[in-house]
Write an enzyme that holds these catalytic residues in place. Structure first.
Site, PDB file in Angstrom:
ATOM      1  N   HIS A 278      38.419  43.476  31.742  1.00  0.00           N
ATOM      2  CA  HIS A 278      39.712  43.506  31.038  1.00  0.00           C
ATOM      3  C   HIS A 278      40.022  42.169  30.370  1.00  0.00           C
ATOM      4  CE1 HIS A 278      42.217  41.448  34.168  1.00  0.00           C
ATOM      5  NE2 HIS A 278      41.474  42.088  35.040  1.00  0.00           N
ATOM      6  N   ASP A 290      39.660  36.088  36.450  1.00  0.00           N
ATOM      7  CA  ASP A 290      40.307  37.403  36.362  1.00  0.00           C
ATOM      8  C   ASP A 290      40.942  37.601  34.990  1.00  0.00           C
ATOM      9  OD1 ASP A 290      41.395  39.864  37.015  1.00  0.00           O
ATOM     10  OD2 ASP A 290      43.096  39.010  38.086  1.00  0.00           O
ATOM     11  N   GLU A 324      45.091  45.699  31.866  1.00  0.00           N
ATOM     12  CA  GLU A 324      44.810  46.085  33.248  1.00  0.00           C
ATOM     13  C   GLU A 324      45.850  45.530  34.202  1.00  0.00           C
ATOM     14  OE1 GLU A 324      43.286  45.602  37.340  1.00  0.00           O
ATOM     15  OE2 GLU A 324      43.810  44.017  35.921  1.00  0.00           O
ATOM     16  N   GLU A 325      46.320  44.303  33.929  1.00  0.00           N
ATOM     17  CA  GLU A 325      47.140  43.594  34.903  1.00  0.00           C
ATOM     18  C   GLU A 325      48.511  44.223  35.135  1.00  0.00           C
ATOM     19  OE1 GLU A 325      46.081  41.631  36.893  1.00  0.00           O
ATOM     20  OE2 GLU A 325      44.549  40.315  36.076  1.00  0.00           O
ATOM     21  N   ASP A 352      35.181  43.061  37.522  1.00  0.00           N
ATOM     22  CA  ASP A 352      36.563  42.585  37.639  1.00  0.00           C
ATOM     23  C   ASP A 352      36.803  41.999  39.031  1.00  0.00           C
ATOM     24  OD1 ASP A 352      39.220  42.019  37.180  1.00  0.00           O
ATOM     25  OD2 ASP A 352      39.912  44.082  37.459  1.00  0.00           O
ATOM     26  N   HIS A 422      45.310  35.359  40.010  1.00  0.00           N
ATOM     27  CA  HIS A 422      46.693  35.398  39.524  1.00  0.00           C
ATOM     28  C   HIS A 422      47.437  34.075  39.672  1.00  0.00           C
ATOM     29  CE1 HIS A 422      46.925  40.076  40.241  1.00  0.00           C
ATOM     30  NE2 HIS A 422      45.977  39.707  39.391  1.00  0.00           N
TER      31      HIS A 422
END
Length: 456
Positions: A278, A290, A324-325, A352, A422
């Site tokens: 992503h 990520d 995606e997030e 991912d 994140h």
């Protein structure tokens, strides 16, 4: 005697086929380790483009950059798929501090994705610590109303597979505000989903579900060190208060894109194999682990095949999914258009889980196909790839529903992944070049085997 001759012939055919595969594996890994572009692509994506939260300028720059780089590979087709995505903005840097008697202790904090803002001047309230969503209901409105609910269930350290630990506590981040609001809480804060103690708050998606908008309450994450401090302080003084200020906002949806590069199949162009990651990332950093890593590894699979002159039997697509997030809309749109165009996907592979040393794959496959795939483990073992298990593949490819599709997820070593996930330290310098390249080669090797041998 005929049986002996037959067995010898079969053995020689199998040995020859394996030798061809071993030779091809060496070509794939050599290309990845000596002639790859994925690390330089990630450098640009991280340090020139930067964070790529859906709907942001950075996300659009990411679309433009990856499309332009795919166009340099001499593919049969490079194109964009339109997808409407949410646009959430963080606003000013968040502020939080513990008010304990006459002391004021600042703690690292960040709003969770999709959260509403606090009042303009912030809010101050008493804090109640819980360790599960269930505990809120047990405490009830009498003890929750008017307070900030502090979710403090850590990731379990005794799971070797850290994604199991993540799955065991992420519900408090995603659904905590929704449940706390039902009992009159004024805000929630959650311990960051992190395996270590540090000062980085980790953001991530949260949802109010079907709550009416006037019931939305602010939701934020605090660092693991701050969670330890707050818990200790509450034990010493249950009446302490917490100040929280954040100015995030949900705006109207905006247009964005999935980015797709394609090598047309030489024998079965109507059969499609997808490799992807992503393109969007959270806004606290550049999202190198990520999922910048998965994006450039997927692009590198196509680059490897071009470099070694491999012409796939089936059509192979690198799909760089958007959103995606905080919504998953890129994967859903890809499936929607796939159905509309009557496309036949036979295999999908997603990366991912970070750009760390590859260990294997997890597969969504029936017993017959999984057994066939596991017969190939011997080809991967010289490259220290040993884990072929049944399990989740990837959020972006999850919506794909072609009749006989098999799905897989690259499984890197996960021990350090949640140190970055994140958080503001998810930057380019956290990715090792060789580990990233080995992951790309491992993905290309599996794609090659599926393409050559097919599935049941």
């Amino acid at each position: 005697m005929k049986n002996i001759y037959y067995c010898l012939l079969l053995f020689s055919i199998v040995s020859f086929a394996q030798s061809n595969d071993e030779i091809r594996f060496k070509e794939i890994y050599k290309s990845a380790l000596t002639n790859s572009k994925c690390y330089s692509w990630l450098d640009d994506l991280s340090n020139k483009v930067g964070s790529r939260l859906s709907g942001s300028i950075g996300a659009q720059k990411g679309v433009e950059y990856t499309k332009s780089q795919l166009e340099t590979l001499g593919l049969d087709r490079v194109f964009l798929q339109e997808v409407m995505v949410p646009k959430w903005v963080r606003g000013e840097k968040e502020v939080a501090y513990i008010l304990d008697n006459k002391s004021k202790i600042s703690i690292p904090v960040c709003a969770l994705g999709g959260s509403v803002a606090t009042p303009k001047n912030g809010l101050t309230a008493a804090v109640i610590e819980v360790h599960s969503i269930k505990e809120i209901a047990e405490l009830g409105e009498e003890k929750i109303k008017g307070k900030i609910v502090f979710f403090n269930r850590p990731m379990k350290p005794d799971n070797i597979e850290t994604f199991t630990s993540y799955g065991g506590c992420v519900d408090q981040r995603f659904g905590g505000a929704k449940e706390a609001s039902k009992f009159g809480a004024v805000a929630t804060i959650v311990r960051s989903m992190n395996m270590r103690l540090d000062d980085f708050p980790h953001t991530g998606a949260q949802s109010y579900g079907d709550l009416p908008r006037d019931k939305y309450i602010p939701a934020a994450a605090i660092s693991t060190n701050a969670a330890e401090l707050l818990s200790k302080s509450l034990k010493a003084n249950p009446n302490l208060k917490l100040f929280l200020k954040q100015s995030c906002e949900q705006l109207e949806d905006v247009l964005s894109y999935n980015v797709i590069g394609e090598i047309k199949g030489s024998e079965y162009p109507e059969r499609i194999m997808v490799v992807g990651g992503h393109l969007d990332s959270w806004d606290l950093a550049d999202g190198s682990q990520d999922d910048g890593a998965g994006v450039v590894q997927s692009m590198e699979v196509l680059n490897i095949f071009k470099n070694i002159g491999y012409k796939p039997k089936n059509t192979i697509r690198a799909v760089l999914f958007m959103n995606e997030e905080n919504g998953g809309r890129g994967g859903k749109k890809y499936e929607e258009l796939s159905k509309a165009n009557n496309e036949n996907h036979i295999f999908a592979l997603e990366s991912d889980s970070g750009g760390f040393t590859p260990r294997g794959f997890s597969f969504e496959a029936d017993a017959l196909n999984l057994a066939k795939i596991q017969m190939w483990k011997g080809l991967f073992e010289p490259y220290l790839i040993h884990s072929f298990t049944k399990g989740h593949s990837g959020a972006d490819i999850e919506p794909l529903t072609s009749a006989k599709i098999i799905k897989a997820g690259l499984h890197p070593d996960s021990q350090r992944y949640f140190d970055y996930h994140h958080a503001a330290n998810d930057k380019f310098d956290g990715v090792n070049k060789r580990e990233l390249e080995l992951g790309a080669a491992t993905m290309a090797a599996l794609m090659y085997l599926i393409d050559q041998n097919g599935l049941q």
